[in-house]
Design an enzyme around this catalytic site. Structure first.
Site, mmCIF file in Angstrom:
data_model
loop_
_atom_site.group_PDB
_atom_site.id
_atom_site.type_symbol
_atom_site.label_atom_id
_atom_site.label_comp_id
_atom_site.label_asym_id
_atom_site.label_seq_id
_atom_site.Cartn_x
_atom_site.Cartn_y
_atom_site.Cartn_z
ATOM 1 C CE LYS A 115 -2.615 1.268 3.741
ATOM 2 N NZ LYS A 115 -2.047 2.568 4.140
ATOM 3 C CD GLU A 184 -6.193 7.484 7.835
ATOM 4 O OE1 GLU A 184 -5.400 6.821 7.146
ATOM 5 O OE2 GLU A 184 -6.009 7.744 9.039
HETATM 6 O O1 KIV Z 1 -1.231 2.236 8.758
HETATM 7 C C1 KIV Z 1 -2.431 1.946 8.834
HETATM 8 O O2 KIV Z 1 -2.890 1.262 9.757
HETATM 9 C C2 KIV Z 1 -3.319 2.445 7.787
HETATM 10 C C3 KIV Z 1 -4.791 2.307 8.015
HETATM 11 C C4 KIV Z 1 -5.242 3.279 9.026
HETATM 12 C C5 KIV Z 1 -5.557 2.408 6.766
HETATM 13 O O3 KIV Z 1 -2.864 2.954 6.820
#
Ligand code: KIV
Length: 287
Positions: A115, A184
């Site tokens: 991600k 988010e």
């Molecule tokens: O780092 C994380 O836990 C996240 C979530 C809040 C989506 O990016």
């Protein structure tokens, strides 16, 4: 063994209107319990910087940290799709470094996808990674790695300009090949509009009811830790922090008062060995 979700099945969940449940996990037990509970996707979030490592922001989290925690998560949840955050700046140092860093997360960590936080400015990186067989989940709205630039954790997309940019970012991520996008801290109406405008799933946190799925941080969901703050977007389903603290307090108290251990927690010698031990120690006086 349970089979991990695949990207085609994830896409089908959106078209079939089946909500996606994503949760963060950072170690073997949190991953194992999440898999047993039926979580669709585990995110090894760089939020581990806050909730596990005790940093104020996610900025100090390193690639080594993410690889280390991903390995433990994958061992705990072998039948669940695992997505790992690329930490601060590790995908902004040019194509070679971006590919090398993502490859470490996949090869050494064992994640199924990575991600990245950011919008249209990341299309080159997303194309590069997906063409190398590395699936990418996008993340727009509040992007905690940029907290020093944004100037705090505030709801995104409130003005028309911000809303238009967020929508364009989501479309750009889809076109570049991202398989989904985390939204988010975005207004509910804007998150719903983004969800309708793109063909890949949206997974919301503080983005209301109109997303294709939801994600929460493990420690928030469980109130696991000392000083977990109340956040409007979080629902806590348990209060594990209080349970743990009172169990440890009772343990300390029982050690101090010698209530623990009891006879049932101890391992006795048989009688003949007791006699030979005491004769060795006390010359036969200690019967
Ligand atoms: O780092 C994380 O836990 C996240 C979530 C809040 C989506 O990016």
């Amino acid at each position: 063994m349970k089979q991990a979700l695949t990207l085609p099945r994830l896409k089908a969940m959106k078209s079939q209107n089946k909500p996606i449940a994503m949760l963060t996990a950072y170690d073997y037990p949190s991953a194992m319990l999440s898999e047993e509970a039926g979580v669709d996707i585990i995110l090894v979030g760089d939020s581990l910087g806050n909730v596990v490592l005790g940093y104020d922001t996610t900025v100090p989290v390193t690639l080594d940290d993410m690889v280390y925690h991903t390995r433990a998560v994958v061992r705990g949840a072998p039948g669940t799709m695992v997505v790992t955050d690329m930490p601060f700046a590790t995908y902004r140092l040019g194509p070679e470094a971006t590919l090398r860093n993502a490859a470490r997360i996949m090869q050494e960590g064992g994640a199924h996808a990575v991600k990245l936080e950011g919008g249209a400015e990341l299309t080159d990186e997303i194309r590069l990674l997906t063409s190398a067989g590395i699936p990418v989940l996008g993340h727009i709205g509040l992007t905690p790695q940029s907290v020093h630039q944004i100037g705090g954790y505030r709801v995104q997309g409130k003005s028309n300009e911000e809303a238009e940019k967020l929508l364009q970012d989501a479309k750009a991520l889809e076109q570049a090949g991202a398989f989904g996008v985390v939204l988010e801290l975005v207004t509910e109406e804007l998150a719903a509009a983004v969800t309708h405008s793109i063909g890949i799933p949206t997974i919301g946190i503080g983005a209301g009811r109109g997303c294709d799925g939801q994600v929460l941080v493990y420690h928030d969901l469980l109130r696991y830790g000392s000083g977990i703050r109340d956040k409007k977007m979080v629902k806590s389903y348990a209060n594990i922090g209080d349970t743990i603290r009172s169990a440890i307090t009772e343990y300390v108290d029982e050690v101090k008062t010698k209530a623990f251990p009891e006879e049932k927690h101890s391992f006795p010698l048989d009688q003949s060995s007791v006699q030979s031990l005491s004769s060795k120690l006390y010359g036969g006086e200690g019967k």
